[in-house]
Design a protein around this motif. Structure first.
Motif, PDB file in Angstrom:
ATOM      1  N   LYS A 137       0.835  -1.204   0.000  1.00 57.18           N
ATOM      2  CA  LYS A 137       0.000   0.000   0.000  1.00 57.18           C
ATOM      3  C   LYS A 137       0.874   1.260   0.000  1.00 57.18           C
ATOM      4  CE  LYS A 137      -2.160   1.913   3.589  1.00 57.18           C
ATOM      5  NZ  LYS A 137      -2.873   1.965   4.839  1.00 57.18           N
ATOM      6  N   ARG A 138       1.915   1.247   0.816  1.00 63.73           N
ATOM      7  CA  ARG A 138       2.803   2.411   0.871  1.00 63.73           C
ATOM      8  C   ARG A 138       3.566   2.603  -0.437  1.00 63.73           C
ATOM      9  NH1 ARG A 138       5.580   3.259   6.774  1.00 63.73           N
ATOM     10  NH2 ARG A 138       3.721   3.007   8.039  1.00 63.73           N
ATOM     11  N   ILE A 139       3.936   1.512  -1.070  1.00 65.87           N
ATOM     12  CA  ILE A 139       4.600   1.627  -2.375  1.00 65.87           C
ATOM     13  C   ILE A 139       3.654   2.302  -3.363  1.00 65.87           C
ATOM     14  CG2 ILE A 139       5.414   0.298  -4.378  1.00 65.87           C
ATOM     15  CD1 ILE A 139       6.703  -1.665  -2.352  1.00 65.87           C
ATOM     16  N   LEU A 140       2.397   1.882  -3.371  1.00 64.83           N
ATOM     17  CA  LEU A 140       1.415   2.473  -4.287  1.00 64.83           C
ATOM     18  C   LEU A 140       1.178   3.956  -4.003  1.00 64.83           C
ATOM     19  CD1 LEU A 140      -1.307  -0.287  -4.670  1.00 64.83           C
ATOM     20  CD2 LEU A 140       0.169   0.657  -6.451  1.00 64.83           C
ATOM     21  N   ASN A 141       1.201   4.322  -2.722  1.00 61.33           N
ATOM     22  CA  ASN A 141       0.934   5.709  -2.329  1.00 61.33           C
ATOM     23  C   ASN A 141       2.197   6.564  -2.292  1.00 61.33           C
ATOM     24  OD1 ASN A 141      -1.812   5.196  -2.024  1.00 61.33           O
ATOM     25  ND2 ASN A 141      -1.552   4.562   0.100  1.00 61.33           N
ATOM     26  N   ASP A 142       3.315   5.996  -2.733  1.00 63.39           N
ATOM     27  CA  ASP A 142       4.603   6.688  -2.704  1.00 63.39           C
ATOM     28  C   ASP A 142       4.891   7.219  -1.297  1.00 63.39           C
ATOM     29  OD1 ASP A 142       6.980   7.377  -3.884  1.00 63.39           O
ATOM     30  OD2 ASP A 142       6.277   9.349  -4.540  1.00 63.39           O
ATOM     31  N   ASP A 143       4.584   6.391  -0.310  1.00 62.83           N
ATOM     32  CA  ASP A 143       4.805   6.707   1.097  1.00 62.83           C
ATOM     33  C   ASP A 143       6.059   5.951   1.556  1.00 62.83           C
ATOM     34  OD1 ASP A 143       4.353   7.712   3.618  1.00 62.83           O
ATOM     35  OD2 ASP A 143       2.515   6.589   3.995  1.00 62.83           O
ATOM     36  N   ASP A 144       6.543   6.226   2.755  1.00 63.61           N
ATOM     37  CA  ASP A 144       7.767   5.596   3.252  1.00 63.61           C
ATOM     38  C   ASP A 144       7.571   4.095   3.483  1.00 63.61           C
ATOM     39  OD1 ASP A 144      10.217   4.981   4.461  1.00 63.61           O
ATOM     40  OD2 ASP A 144       9.442   5.500   6.442  1.00 63.61           O
ATOM     41  N   TRP A 145       7.925   3.280   2.492  1.00 60.54           N
ATOM     42  CA  TRP A 145       7.855   1.832   2.618  1.00 60.54           C
ATOM     43  C   TRP A 145       9.208   1.240   3.002  1.00 60.54           C
ATOM     44  CZ3 TRP A 145      10.958  -0.849  -0.889  1.00 60.54           C
ATOM     45  CH2 TRP A 145      11.396  -0.120  -2.004  1.00 60.54           C
ATOM     46  N   GLN A 146      10.280   1.959   2.680  1.00 60.13           N
ATOM     47  CA  GLN A 146      11.624   1.429   2.907  1.00 60.13           C
ATOM     48  C   GLN A 146      11.922   1.181   4.387  1.00 60.13           C
ATOM     49  OE1 GLN A 146      10.911   4.152   1.042  1.00 60.13           O
ATOM     50  NE2 GLN A 146      12.086   4.166  -0.854  1.00 60.13           N
ATOM     51  N   SER A 147      11.322   1.977   5.281  1.00 58.62           N
ATOM     52  CA  SER A 147      11.602   1.804   6.712  1.00 58.62           C
ATOM     53  C   SER A 147      10.997   0.512   7.269  1.00 58.62           C
ATOM     54  CB  SER A 147      11.072   3.001   7.507  1.00 58.62           C
ATOM     55  OG  SER A 147       9.660   3.049   7.451  1.00 58.62           O
ATOM     56  N   LEU A 148      10.089  -0.108   6.532  1.00 60.23           N
ATOM     57  CA  LEU A 148       9.424  -1.321   7.006  1.00 60.23           C
ATOM     58  C   LEU A 148      10.170  -2.600   6.641  1.00 60.23           C
ATOM     59  CD1 LEU A 148       5.713  -0.457   6.102  1.00 60.23           C
ATOM     60  CD2 LEU A 148       6.948  -0.011   8.239  1.00 60.23           C
ATOM     61  N   ILE A 149      11.128  -2.487   5.752  1.00 61.14           N
ATOM     62  CA  ILE A 149      11.801  -3.692   5.266  1.00 61.14           C
ATOM     63  C   ILE A 149      13.318  -3.541   5.414  1.00 61.14           C
ATOM     64  CG2 ILE A 149       9.921  -4.235   3.679  1.00 61.14           C
ATOM     65  CD1 ILE A 149      11.528  -3.172   1.419  1.00 61.14           C
ATOM     66  N   PRO A 150      14.027  -4.669   5.493  1.00 60.24           N
ATOM     67  CA  PRO A 150      15.492  -4.607   5.588  1.00 60.24           C
ATOM     68  C   PRO A 150      16.096  -3.899   4.373  1.00 60.24           C
ATOM     69  CG  PRO A 150      14.697  -6.808   6.140  1.00 60.24           C
ATOM     70  CD  PRO A 150      13.526  -6.045   5.582  1.00 60.24           C
ATOM     71  N   VAL A 154      15.188  -3.738   0.197  1.00 62.71           N
ATOM     72  CA  VAL A 154      14.994  -2.519  -0.601  1.00 62.71           C
ATOM     73  C   VAL A 154      15.831  -2.623  -1.871  1.00 62.71           C
ATOM     74  CG1 VAL A 154      15.353  -0.010  -0.717  1.00 62.71           C
ATOM     75  CG2 VAL A 154      14.439  -1.039   1.374  1.00 62.71           C
ATOM     76  N   LYS A 155      17.077  -3.072  -1.726  1.00 61.02           N
ATOM     77  CA  LYS A 155      17.971  -3.206  -2.885  1.00 61.02           C
ATOM     78  C   LYS A 155      17.439  -4.222  -3.888  1.00 61.02           C
ATOM     79  CE  LYS A 155      22.130  -1.733  -0.469  1.00 61.02           C
ATOM     80  NZ  LYS A 155      23.381  -2.155   0.193  1.00 61.02           N
ATOM     81  N   VAL A 156      16.921  -5.340  -3.402  1.00 58.67           N
ATOM     82  CA  VAL A 156      16.370  -6.353  -4.306  1.00 58.67           C
ATOM     83  C   VAL A 156      15.152  -5.792  -5.035  1.00 58.67           C
ATOM     84  CG1 VAL A 156      15.231  -8.615  -4.469  1.00 58.67           C
ATOM     85  CG2 VAL A 156      17.241  -8.339  -2.997  1.00 58.67           C
ATOM     86  N   ILE A 157      14.258  -5.134  -4.305  1.00 58.56           N
ATOM     87  CA  ILE A 157      13.056  -4.568  -4.935  1.00 58.56           C
ATOM     88  C   ILE A 157      13.455  -3.551  -6.001  1.00 58.56           C
ATOM     89  CG2 ILE A 157      11.033  -3.091  -4.520  1.00 58.56           C
ATOM     90  CD1 ILE A 157      10.632  -4.675  -1.897  1.00 58.56           C
ATOM     91  N   ASN A 158      14.459  -2.742  -5.707  1.00 59.89           N
ATOM     92  CA  ASN A 158      14.930  -1.771  -6.711  1.00 59.89           C
ATOM     93  C   ASN A 158      15.568  -2.483  -7.902  1.00 59.89           C
ATOM     94  OD1 ASN A 158      13.994   0.486  -5.317  1.00 59.89           O
ATOM     95  ND2 ASN A 158      15.898   0.715  -4.171  1.00 59.89           N
ATOM     96  N   GLU A 159      16.346  -3.522  -7.631  1.00 56.03           N
ATOM     97  CA  GLU A 159      17.022  -4.273  -8.696  1.00 56.03           C
ATOM     98  C   GLU A 159      16.026  -4.891  -9.670  1.00 56.03           C
ATOM     99  OE1 GLU A 159      19.325  -8.566  -9.058  1.00 56.03           O
ATOM    100  OE2 GLU A 159      19.453  -7.488  -7.160  1.00 56.03           O
ATOM    101  N   ILE A 160      14.926  -5.420  -9.149  1.00 54.07           N
ATOM    102  CA  ILE A 160      13.945  -6.100 -10.010  1.00 54.07           C
ATOM    103  C   ILE A 160      12.836  -5.153 -10.478  1.00 54.07           C
ATOM    104  CG2 ILE A 160      14.411  -8.365  -8.980  1.00 54.07           C
ATOM    105  CD1 ILE A 160      11.775  -8.044  -7.395  1.00 54.07           C
ATOM    106  N   LYS A 161      13.002  -3.870 -10.181  1.00 52.29           N
ATOM    107  CA  LYS A 161      11.998  -2.857 -10.543  1.00 52.29           C
ATOM    108  C   LYS A 161      10.627  -3.213  -9.958  1.00 52.29           C
ATOM    109  CE  LYS A 161      14.353  -1.314 -14.763  1.00 52.29           C
ATOM    110  NZ  LYS A 161      15.666  -1.594 -14.261  1.00 52.29           N
ATOM    111  N   GLY A 162      10.659  -3.603  -8.673  1.00 48.82           N
ATOM    112  CA  GLY A 162       9.456  -4.029  -7.978  1.00 48.82           C
ATOM    113  C   GLY A 162       8.445  -2.922  -7.762  1.00 48.82           C
ATOM    114  N   VAL A 163       8.920  -1.690  -7.521  1.00 47.24           N
ATOM    115  CA  VAL A 163       7.990  -0.573  -7.325  1.00 47.24           C
ATOM    116  C   VAL A 163       7.182  -0.358  -8.602  1.00 47.24           C
ATOM    117  CG1 VAL A 163       7.826   1.930  -6.961  1.00 47.24           C
ATOM    118  CG2 VAL A 163       9.370   0.551  -5.544  1.00 47.24           C
ATOM    119  N   GLN A 164       7.873  -0.330  -9.732  1.00 50.54           N
ATOM    120  CA  GLN A 164       7.184  -0.139 -11.014  1.00 50.54           C
ATOM    121  C   GLN A 164       6.221  -1.296 -11.285  1.00 50.54           C
ATOM    122  OE1 GLN A 164      10.407   0.200 -10.303  1.00 50.54           O
ATOM    123  NE2 GLN A 164      11.432   1.699 -11.616  1.00 50.54           N
ATOM    124  N   ARG A 165       6.617  -2.509 -10.925  1.00 51.26           N
ATOM    125  CA  ARG A 165       5.748  -3.672 -11.145  1.00 51.26           C
ATOM    126  C   ARG A 165       4.458  -3.523 -10.341  1.00 51.26           C
ATOM    127  NH1 ARG A 165       7.998  -9.422  -9.537  1.00 51.26           N
ATOM    128  NH2 ARG A 165       9.566  -8.773 -11.032  1.00 51.26           N
TER     129      ARG A 165
END
Length: 178
Positions: A137-150, A154-165
């Motif tokens: 939900k925070r990813i969709l709302n462009d809210d602070d999601w990075q503080s919730l995960i290791p 965050v690096k893996v999600i960025n590597e696989i373009k997870g936010v865009q997906r």
């Protein structure tokens, strides 16, 4: 005395700090932990955006980041099957032997209890904030999601373009409703 081996099952869509906390607490009760990545065959949907392999990568990197001893756990993708009454046997076929199951999912608890395998609901760490639903939900709302995960996740999600997906999947599902 610690049990020999336990099984913890979660979808981990994505891996967040609550998962790490539950794993660390569960490892205080068992010598070894099998971590089952649930619904491993599901991906590219709003509630299951990441593949089983991506979730294994996230979890492996997160456990390394948190200095969890790799000799104490196994990560195994677990696919769903269409017949719930056969699922426990399916899981047992895919995993090393275990003495008890840790899960917050009531269906998983019911199925293992019917299979006469003790099931424990782990204490959840700040569940309102640390949940895959909240992260997505925070990813969709462009809210602070990075503080919730290791950081490693965050690096893996960025590597696989997870936010865009996740954003594209949300647009796709909204357009299907119209």
């Amino acid at each position: 005395m610690k049990e020999k081996r336990g099984l913890l099952i979660g979808r981990m869509q994505p891996v967040h700090k609550g998962h790490i906390s539950v794993i660390q607490e569960t490892l205080k009760e068992v010598e070894e932990l099998i971590i089952g990545i649930g619904s491993a065959e599901k991906s590219h949907t709003q509630s299951n955006p990441f593949t089983g392999g991506e979730r294994v990568l996230m979890l492996t990197k997160a456990l390394r980041e948190y200095d969890v001893d790799p000799s104490r756990y196994y990560i195994i993708p677990l696919e769903d099957i269409s017949c719930n009454s056969l699922w426990v046997g399916h899981v047992k076929m895919l995993t090393p032997p275990f003495c008890k199951v840790y899960s917050g999912n009531s269906l998983v608890q019911q199925l293992f209890e019917e299979g006469e395998i003790p099931c424990i609901q782990p204490s959840l760490f700040n569940r309102t904030e640390y949940s895959g639903t909240e992260v997505r939900k925070r990813i969709l709302n462009d809210d602070d999601w990075q503080s919730l995960i290791p950081e490693s996740v965050v690096k893996v999600i960025n590597e696989i373009k997870g936010v865009q997906r996740i954003q594209k999947l949300n647009k796709k599902e909204i357009s299907e409703l119209i």
